[in-house]
Write a protein that holds these residues in place. Structure first.
Motif, mmCIF file in Angstrom:
data_model
loop_
_atom_site.group_PDB
_atom_site.id
_atom_site.type_symbol
_atom_site.label_atom_id
_atom_site.label_comp_id
_atom_site.label_asym_id
_atom_site.label_seq_id
_atom_site.Cartn_x
_atom_site.Cartn_y
_atom_site.Cartn_z
ATOM 1 N N TYR A 70 21.211 45.543 23.066
ATOM 2 C CA TYR A 70 21.876 45.800 21.821
ATOM 3 C C TYR A 70 21.341 44.411 21.071
ATOM 4 C CZ TYR A 70 25.420 47.034 18.438
ATOM 5 O OH TYR A 70 25.935 47.342 17.371
ATOM 6 N N LEU B 64 19.278 53.476 25.758
ATOM 7 C CA LEU B 64 19.197 54.576 24.928
ATOM 8 C C LEU B 64 20.434 54.878 24.035
ATOM 9 C CD1 LEU B 64 17.112 57.401 26.868
ATOM 10 C CD2 LEU B 64 16.303 55.549 25.226
ATOM 11 N N TYR B 65 21.540 54.760 24.928
ATOM 12 C CA TYR B 65 22.934 55.077 24.273
ATOM 13 C C TYR B 65 23.187 53.799 23.653
ATOM 14 C CZ TYR B 65 23.632 57.644 28.797
ATOM 15 O OH TYR B 65 23.922 58.668 29.484
ATOM 16 N N MET B 66 23.030 52.549 23.771
ATOM 17 C CA MET B 66 23.027 51.345 23.337
ATOM 18 C C MET B 66 22.276 51.243 21.806
ATOM 19 S SD MET B 66 25.374 49.618 24.742
ATOM 20 C CE MET B 66 25.502 48.238 24.016
ATOM 21 N N ARG C 241 24.022 54.173 14.690
ATOM 22 C CA ARG C 241 25.379 54.631 14.187
ATOM 23 C C ARG C 241 25.926 53.625 13.157
ATOM 24 N NH1 ARG C 241 29.917 55.838 16.299
ATOM 25 N NH2 ARG C 241 30.430 57.327 14.761
ATOM 26 N N SER C 242 26.046 52.374 13.886
ATOM 27 C CA SER C 242 26.699 51.340 13.074
ATOM 28 C C SER C 242 25.763 50.667 11.781
ATOM 29 C CB SER C 242 26.663 49.793 13.905
ATOM 30 O OG SER C 242 27.706 50.145 15.050
ATOM 31 N N LEU C 243 24.731 50.681 12.301
ATOM 32 C CA LEU C 243 23.667 50.402 10.703
ATOM 33 C C LEU C 243 23.601 51.439 9.673
ATOM 34 C CD1 LEU C 243 20.551 49.167 12.960
ATOM 35 C CD2 LEU C 243 22.291 47.734 11.675
ATOM 36 N N GLU D 180 21.563 54.229 20.370
ATOM 37 C CA GLU D 180 22.447 55.219 19.490
ATOM 38 C C GLU D 180 23.439 54.524 18.896
ATOM 39 O OE1 GLU D 180 24.179 58.872 20.897
ATOM 40 O OE2 GLU D 180 22.853 58.800 22.766
ATOM 41 N N GLY D 181 24.157 53.766 19.584
ATOM 42 C CA GLY D 181 25.487 53.134 19.031
ATOM 43 C C GLY D 181 25.068 52.188 17.907
ATOM 44 N N LEU D 182 23.881 51.431 17.950
ATOM 45 C CA LEU D 182 23.521 50.404 16.865
ATOM 46 C C LEU D 182 22.980 51.177 15.514
ATOM 47 C CD1 LEU D 182 22.685 47.772 16.062
ATOM 48 C CD2 LEU D 182 20.333 47.971 17.115
#
Lengths: 394, 394
Positions: free
Chosen positions: B88, B115-117, B123-125, B119-121
């Motif tokens: 991340y 890949l999941y991390m 979304r946050s961005l 995805e999360g980033l």
């Protein structure tokens, strides 16, 4: 009274330990439990330990054990990472649940890493969120309809001042804001009931009053009504099926989705031993003894050391389980104390901190600390260049 | 030949361990080092351990020790958190350095948490970034001027296929993209030189080929030219002056800013012991032996077990240090092997994985593994309901 339980801890000869608010002492069973995790589990089971020694299930199991200390129902608390990371997770989740608001309200007494993590998240979000800091006393009136989330540490790390959590929570909810409670100086120190108080998120560390060792993992509690939120730090162990190795993220149920990466199994072993201590402990008794010992300490220091100014609230109801004094030579005074076996610590610019931990401190310890402090102050024993050299960790 | 060094590890009687690519065995000195950290440091020094036992400096010091194994100069690698968190951090930093681009390019063989991390980033961005996944073989041609960052795991966790890191790096840089290399299956397994290859960021874990124990901390390397980036996870131990307790974040110099929260001191102790093993080891010899043992294993299995299909590249230059075979009954076969003391693991849908670790494996181990595997396949010994029950960790 069944306290203290000195027999449960390794307490070095000649040391009076008033820094359990920073790092709790070694529980006697922890070293053996660590050796077991290393030799019998890692050493002999090797990779089979994930199933056979229960490593995979441990973050939820130990989360539940912490949950029992803070009034959280089963399945709502999980262990892992550091407190900084858990703050980030809670804050990201809370902001996602309040998409129409832009203010994170906190106070200037909050622990810096909580504020830094908020800064980093705000930059990443890039949506014009604002970290609004007010004085601790001004928090209640600063809660308005712009506030997305109120993020506070219940007990101030410098002064020991304790926020009125139920009152602030009620006020925040009235204003439509969510709340994140950092329980770093609360869990194991004061009675906490996140369910009764209707906390939205709570986070905390386990190396202070919970005695789980240096760098022990943190915990996060998510109120069941918020457990549907999509984690910002969406790691594979928060996935619904980590061993399906899907390319897309699907969050696990409940607080399990707040797991991220592989848990630190050796630290978990020490944490497990440390949490077993609490099975026989009554938090009401801890609190009563904490107040008794704190009052005795304050009275003793004020009588013997008139140059030290009480930096904690005088009303015990407004304190956590630590007592702080202020003095311009605070750093040197603490070093002189440590050299004489009385261990407290220092927080800039001028705060001497003393953790009151009834689990392994009694009146004799308090009296000894007062008398050594009086000796150091009376004889100006702190006035030695050796005690002025600042080290990396204060 | 100075390998193997079986004397350095606890290798349980009756076990042939081909899963060091998942969890390395216990180095003989690690248990004693852990006991020392618990009893002599935590137990006796208590809070003083942060200075006196060097806990605070350890993440940078152990980072440098890992740096020497991956060609990273001093001060550019730091240890802490989990690999998911380090991914991340690297990804957030890389995207910030390429503000005009929106594509994160990775491959479908990448480890899911990476890949999941992402995805999360993303979304946050909330800036419309895209995680573009292509087949491993299609990565080179998918690198174009839209790509902000190429994020790959050098050695595929399922097949052991090894990307041509220097070639892909050159191509990415030509296209103006940055690169993140996940070295989870590389560090300690194959020679890596992040400086020669001009890697931008590299991350990895320490519990596989580096043998630092279950849940051991991860590492991150930041090329000096990128060390000015502001960390997304801006925790207090990445601050320039953590013990000044400022309310605003000011990043520390170099890779130290990628520290976040309090380091896991007990896990660090095990890591320290595990890294000492490498002081006498030549990575060139590791690689040569790894190829020799892998070729022997492949030849043996193909001769004795015609039903198992090689799932790794046949060319040793295109493999890391593991060999995988495919079979529809892979899970049950692995369980039958484990029951007979030959430990590998399984990754869905049909992959049997075997880690080849010349540090503590020799030809005799390989031959024994082949013969037990042949026995299991010949006698259909896997065909037992007990071996079909999937456990939490495969």
């Amino acid at each position: 009274m069944t306290l203290p339980r000195k027999d449960l801890f390794v307490l070095p000869e000649g040391v009076t330990y008033l820094d359990g608010n920073s790092l709790g002492p070694l529980p006697k069973t922890a070293a053996a439990r660590l050796a077991q995790a290393a030799e019998a589990e890692w050493g002999r089971m090797l990779i089979r330990g994930w199933n056979d020694a229960g490593w995979m299930a441990q973050p939820a199991r130990l989360g539940d054990a912490i949950g029992r200390l803070i009034g959280a129902p089963e399945g709502t608390t999980v262990v892992g990472d550091t407190l900084s990371i858990k703050v980030y997770q809670a804050l990201a989740a809370a902001l996602e649940l309040r998409p129409d608001r832009r203010v994170i309200l906190s106070d200037t007494g909050n622990f810096p890493t909580d504020l830094y993590m908020a800064e980093g998240l705000i930059r990443s979000l890039g949506q014009g969120h604002e970290l609004r800091l007010v004085a601790p006393e001004a928090v209640a009136e600063a809660i308005d309809e712009d506030v997305a989330v109120l993020m506070l540490t219940e007990v101030d790390y410098r002064t020991g001042r304790r926020h009125d959590m139920p009152a602030l929570l009620a006020r925040a909810h009235e204003a439509g804001a969510l709340t994140i409670w950092d329980l770093a100086h609360s869990a194991g120190a004061v009675p906490v009931d996140v369910t009764a108080a209707e906390a939205d998120f709570a986070v905390g560390c386990t190396y202070k009053y919970l005695n789980a060792g240096p760098g022990a993992p943190a915990f996060i509690h998510v109120a069941p009504r918020h457990a549907h939120v999509t984690p910002a730090l969406s790691g594979w162990l928060g996935h619904a099926a980590p061993f399906a190795f899907e390319t897309g993220y699907r969050p696990a149920g409940g607080a399990e989705r707040m797991r991220v990466g592989t848990p630190p199994v050796l630290q978990m072993a020490a944490l497990e031993a440390a949490l077993e201590v609490w099975e026989d402990i009554d938090m009401g008794e801890i609190r009563a003894r904490s107040i008794g010992l704190s009052e005795r300490f304050i009275a003793g220091v004020e009588r013997a050391c008139p140059d030290l100014a009480l930096a904690s609230p005088r009303d015990p109801a407004q304190r956590g389980s630590q007592v702080s004094f202020a003095h311009p030579e605070g750093y040197a005074i603490v070093q002189a104390l440590i050299a004489r076996g009385v261990i407290g610590d220092f927080r800039g610019p001028d705060i001497l901190r003393f953790g009151i931990t009834p689990l392994y401190l009694d009146e004799g310890d308090i009296d000894r600390a007062v008398s050594v402090l009086a000796e150091v102050m009376d004889g100006r024993l702190w006035d030695d260049p050796a005690y002025r050299t600042r080290r990396a960790v204060t």
